[in-house]
Design an enzyme around this catalytic site. Structure first.
Site, PDB file in Angstrom:
ATOM      1  N   TYR A   1      29.776 -37.870  18.123  1.00 20.12           N
ATOM      2  CA  TYR A   1      29.449 -39.117  17.423  1.00 20.12           C
ATOM      3  C   TYR A   1      27.945 -39.403  17.491  1.00 20.12           C
ATOM      4  O   TYR A   1      27.501 -40.456  17.083  1.00 20.12           O
ATOM      5  CB  TYR A   1      30.239 -40.279  18.035  1.00 20.12           C
ATOM      6  CG  TYR A   1      31.733 -40.078  17.919  1.00 20.12           C
ATOM      7  CD1 TYR A   1      32.359 -40.220  16.682  1.00 20.12           C
ATOM      8  CD2 TYR A   1      32.500 -39.718  19.017  1.00 20.12           C
ATOM      9  CE1 TYR A   1      33.724 -40.005  16.550  1.00 20.12           C
ATOM     10  CE2 TYR A   1      33.869 -39.511  18.890  1.00 20.12           C
ATOM     11  CZ  TYR A   1      34.472 -39.656  17.655  1.00 20.12           C
ATOM     12  OH  TYR A   1      35.818 -39.437  17.530  1.00 20.12           O
TER      13      TYR A   1
ATOM     14  N   ASP B   1      40.226 -37.679  26.488  1.00 18.30           N
ATOM     15  CA  ASP B   1      40.454 -36.233  26.601  1.00 18.30           C
ATOM     16  C   ASP B   1      39.568 -35.580  27.657  1.00 18.30           C
ATOM     17  O   ASP B   1      40.006 -34.702  28.384  1.00 18.30           O
ATOM     18  CB  ASP B   1      40.206 -35.550  25.250  1.00 18.30           C
ATOM     19  CG  ASP B   1      41.311 -35.835  24.272  1.00 18.30           C
ATOM     20  OD1 ASP B   1      42.466 -35.528  24.594  1.00 18.30           O
ATOM     21  OD2 ASP B   1      41.036 -36.377  23.195  1.00 18.30           O
TER      22      ASP B   1
ATOM     23  N   HIS C   1      30.934 -30.056  17.703  1.00 21.04           N
ATOM     24  CA  HIS C   1      32.031 -30.595  16.888  1.00 21.04           C
ATOM     25  C   HIS C   1      31.681 -31.973  16.365  1.00 21.04           C
ATOM     26  O   HIS C   1      30.860 -32.694  16.929  1.00 21.04           O
ATOM     27  CB  HIS C   1      33.334 -30.641  17.690  1.00 21.04           C
ATOM     28  CG  HIS C   1      33.270 -31.523  18.899  1.00 21.04           C
ATOM     29  ND1 HIS C   1      33.567 -32.867  18.866  1.00 21.04           N
ATOM     30  CD2 HIS C   1      32.919 -31.258  20.177  1.00 21.04           C
ATOM     31  CE1 HIS C   1      33.415 -33.380  20.070  1.00 21.04           C
ATOM     32  NE2 HIS C   1      33.019 -32.440  20.900  1.00 21.04           N
TER      33      HIS C   1
ATOM     34  N   TYR D   1      38.018 -44.508  11.643  1.00 18.95           N
ATOM     35  CA  TYR D   1      38.059 -45.504  12.732  1.00 18.95           C
ATOM     36  C   TYR D   1      36.784 -45.469  13.577  1.00 18.95           C
ATOM     37  O   TYR D   1      36.505 -46.408  14.314  1.00 18.95           O
ATOM     38  CB  TYR D   1      39.304 -45.292  13.607  1.00 18.95           C
ATOM     39  CG  TYR D   1      39.125 -44.407  14.818  1.00 18.95           C
ATOM     40  CD1 TYR D   1      39.091 -43.022  14.696  1.00 18.95           C
ATOM     41  CD2 TYR D   1      38.985 -44.950  16.099  1.00 18.95           C
ATOM     42  CE1 TYR D   1      38.919 -42.211  15.806  1.00 18.95           C
ATOM     43  CE2 TYR D   1      38.816 -44.136  17.212  1.00 18.95           C
ATOM     44  CZ  TYR D   1      38.777 -42.775  17.051  1.00 18.95           C
ATOM     45  OH  TYR D   1      38.599 -41.974  18.156  1.00 18.95           O
ATOM     46  N   ARG D   2      35.982 -44.423  13.424  1.00 21.72           N
ATOM     47  CA  ARG D   2      34.822 -44.213  14.288  1.00 21.72           C
ATOM     48  C   ARG D   2      34.069 -43.043  13.673  1.00 21.72           C
ATOM     49  O   ARG D   2      34.693 -42.176  13.047  1.00 21.72           O
ATOM     50  CB  ARG D   2      35.355 -43.804  15.653  1.00 21.72           C
ATOM     51  CG  ARG D   2      34.378 -43.692  16.781  1.00 21.72           C
ATOM     52  CD  ARG D   2      35.149 -43.251  18.020  1.00 21.72           C
ATOM     53  NE  ARG D   2      34.297 -43.165  19.171  1.00 21.72           N
ATOM     54  CZ  ARG D   2      34.679 -42.624  20.331  1.00 21.72           C
ATOM     55  NH1 ARG D   2      35.887 -42.127  20.474  1.00 21.72           N
ATOM     56  NH2 ARG D   2      33.853 -42.592  21.344  1.00 21.72           N
TER      57      ARG D   2
END
Ligand code: ADP
Length: 602
Positions: free
Chosen positions: A147, A208, A447, A528-529
């Site tokens: 992010y 996670d 990622h 959502y993000r």
């Protein structure tokens, strides 16, 4: 191997460093690290674009201002970002740039990093930023990987790294099942502290990978996998430094002498906490969090489903079970390609060609896994003493087996190191790092996620899956989808894994994502993000009534942050000084993250 110095240094322990690893995960972290450096080919970075100076400030003014801040915080707590960018890895993560850069790594970089040691020092930093009109960007630990990590949205912002010196667990209340934390407390640290106190009746919830900050994850609305997995919903009470330097406490925290700050989140009057999550309206310096009672037993279960088309029926089965709380934690249906990648092996081990990995190869390899070949794998957890679990597990078994070919995997057949056991620990609030493995699918693996929200319906799952598959095929990117059912909604989480040292692959991933976001929004699905570089686009999809919500956020921004210093652009909210100057990143921005300067504040 490049970076041999980094590769050889040991993994820092939690007892040595706030961001370190707990003893019980040390061996696993050492192994994870070997995997990361074995697949790294990226040469050591040199810096080409120095010095980095915040927009709208003259170079000498900036350096003088940094000197002034150094006299307030201590010179050792103000550091310029002018050295080669060391990537490190998850456990030794940089605060100088985005470890998983999806644009040129020198694009989203701070000019300096500062380390306040208290709420008062955070206030000093904010007042200083207002005095010189210098943009600042707060992080807790910067492990928001995928992010943006530690990176600021505006190049040259001063990074306020809160975690380094503000990392105390201020309270663990074993009677109320709550805690009060500073920004540098990781899930690892909270777990270890609860254990060290001998509070067996308390559980925490972990995401996670457990190295991130509880506050950082919660304000970005991250999730975990026990029934307390919606972290934002489970917090109670914030202390926030506003963009003009005042400090507030929300909820019951506003009442002097209260003893309910961590037990009643609302207090009296408007519920203001919401504006401090996924925003740029303040710096959270303390947060209360509720803890889960130990349910008195737990049991993980796994089912596999054979056909791609089973998705539709599975989701229809999951919905009433999840809403009815028979499925008690986030229901996860993961695609078989992930089962392969999470083994930690590079893709080249299975396939060397271009384009997406062929399905027949995926299934051939999957057939050799302990759980056998499948298309979808469901990981779940049942909580409570055995007779309570039995009641729920029998219902689940009968329902899941309505899908032809569904198999319940006997956990006794799965070896100790199997991914199943990592899911088992995480759903029991025990942090893990197993999930880091699939990033090694690509050399220099990074990622970034596509994560649209939809109703829990088979038709929606199918539509989103097909949409993702079509775009992944178009851009030659392997598809790693997982459907995660919250309670009344479902997120499809697709992680796009790429070589961050390959500009062509970075571009393919970014182009693919921009199309996915657009396609999904056209069907009524929103993210959502998201990553820093996608925030403008995502915020732009929430545009009902001529963008009324974004206009409201801009009004709040102008009122709370008149000098526009706090994390400009984060979540698509730009201060007035930046608007209409081309700062928003869109389909045509490419690698450029910057606009045409900032307007002077009158
Ligand atoms: P983590 O280490 O938990 O993954 P980060 O520190 O990277 O989390 O934070 C995630 C994002 O949330 C950051 O990019 C930042 O914008 C925001 N954030 C983190 N901590 C705070 C905070 N204490 N106050 C305000 N915003 C924050």
């Amino acid at each position: 191997m490049s970076f041999s110095d980094e590769a050889q240094s040991d993994v820092p322990l939690l007892s040595e460093k706030h961001s370190g690893i707990p003893d019980f995960l040390l061996e696993k972290a050492r192994k994870a690290k070997i995997g990361v450096f074995e697949t790294r080919t990226k040469p050591k970075a040199s810096r080409n674009r120095l010095p980095v100076i915040p927009h709208g400030v003259e170079e000498h003014v900036f350096f003088d201002a940094l000197g002034e801040l150094g006299t307030q915080l201590g010179a050792e707590n103000v550091e310029r970002n002018d050295k080669p960018l060391k990537d490190g890895w998850y456990e030794v993560d940089p605060n100088t740039h985005d470890l998983m850069a999806v644009v040129d790594e020198e694009e989203l970089v701070p000019s300096a990093m500062v380390y306040p040691g208290s709420t008062e020092e955070v206030q000093q930093v904010v007042l200083w930023a207002n005095k010189y009109h210098i943009p600042i960007f707060p992080i807790s630990m910067g492990r928001n990987l995928g992010y943006g990590g530690a990176a600021p949205r505006v190049r040259g912002s001063v990074l306020v790294d809160l975690g380094r010196r503000m990392n105390k667990i201020l309270d663990i209340n074993s009677q109320d099942y709550t805690c009060l934390l500073e920004p540098g407390v990781s899930f690892f640290a909270l777990h270890e502290a609860v254990k060290a106190k001998g509070y067996d009746h308390l559980w925490i919830d972990v995401p996670d990978v457990g190295g991130g900050s509880v506050i950082g994850n919660t304000v970005d609305r991250g999730v975990g996998y026990t029934p307390y997995g919606d972290h934002w919903a489970c917090h109670s009470g914030l202390e926030v430094v506003l963009p003009t330097g005042e400090v507030i406490r929300t909820g019951m925290g506003a009442l002097p002498g209260n003893n309910t700050w961590q037990t009643f989140p609302y207090g009296f009057g408007p519920y203001s906490d919401g504006i401090f999550s996924q925003s740029n309206f303040g710096i959270v310096t303390k947060m209360g969090m509720t803890l889960m009672p130990n349910p008195g037993g737990y049991e993980s279960f796994m089912y596999t489903f054979q056909k791609e088309d089973d998705l539709d029926q599975m989701i229809e089965i999951i919905r009433p079970l999840r809403i009815g709380n028979i499925l008690e934690n986030v229901a996860q249906l993961r695609h078989v390609t992930q089962s392969l990648a999470v083994s930690g092996q590079p893709r080249t081990k299975f396939y060397e060609g271009d384009g997406t990995i062929p399905e027949d190869i995926v299934h051939k390899v999957a057939a050799t896994l302990p759980a056998g070949d499948h298309c979808w794998a469901y990981y779940g957890m049942s909580y409570g003493p055995p007779h309570i679990r039995r009641y729920k597990l029998d219902i689940i078994d009968a329902e899941f087996k309505k899908v032809p070919g569904a198999r319940r995997i006997d956990p006794a057949t799965l070896p100790e190191g199997d991914y199943f056991w990592a899911r088992d620990r995480i759903a029991a609030g025990i942090p893990d790092i197993h999930e880091l493995r699939w990033v090694n699918w690509m050399p220099n693996g990074a990622h970034i996620a596509f994560s649209p929200v939809s109703p829990i319906r088979g038709a929606d799952a199918k539509k989103l899956y097909e949409l993702a598959k079509r775009r992944h095929n178009e851009f030659g990117i392997d598809l790693f989808p997982a459907f995660c059912v919250g309670l009344r909604e479902m997120h499809l989480i697709v992680e796009l894994v790429y070589d961050r040292d390959d500009p062509k692959r970075r571009k393919a991933v970014l182009d693919c994502l921009r199309n996915l976001i657009e396609d999904a929004a056209a069907c009524g699905y929103g993210e959502y993000r998201t990553h820093l570089v996608l925030m403008d686009q995502v915020a732009g999809t929430y545009n009902w009534n001529d963008g009324a919500l974004l206009k409201f956020h801009e009004k709040l921004k102008d009122a709370l942050d008149p000098n526009g210093i706090m994390a400009p652009g984060r979540c698509g909210i730009w201060p007035k000084q930046y608007r209409n100057r081309g700062w928003e990143m869109t389909k045509t921005s490419g690698e450029n993250t910057q606009g045409d300067g900032v307007a002077p504040t009158p």
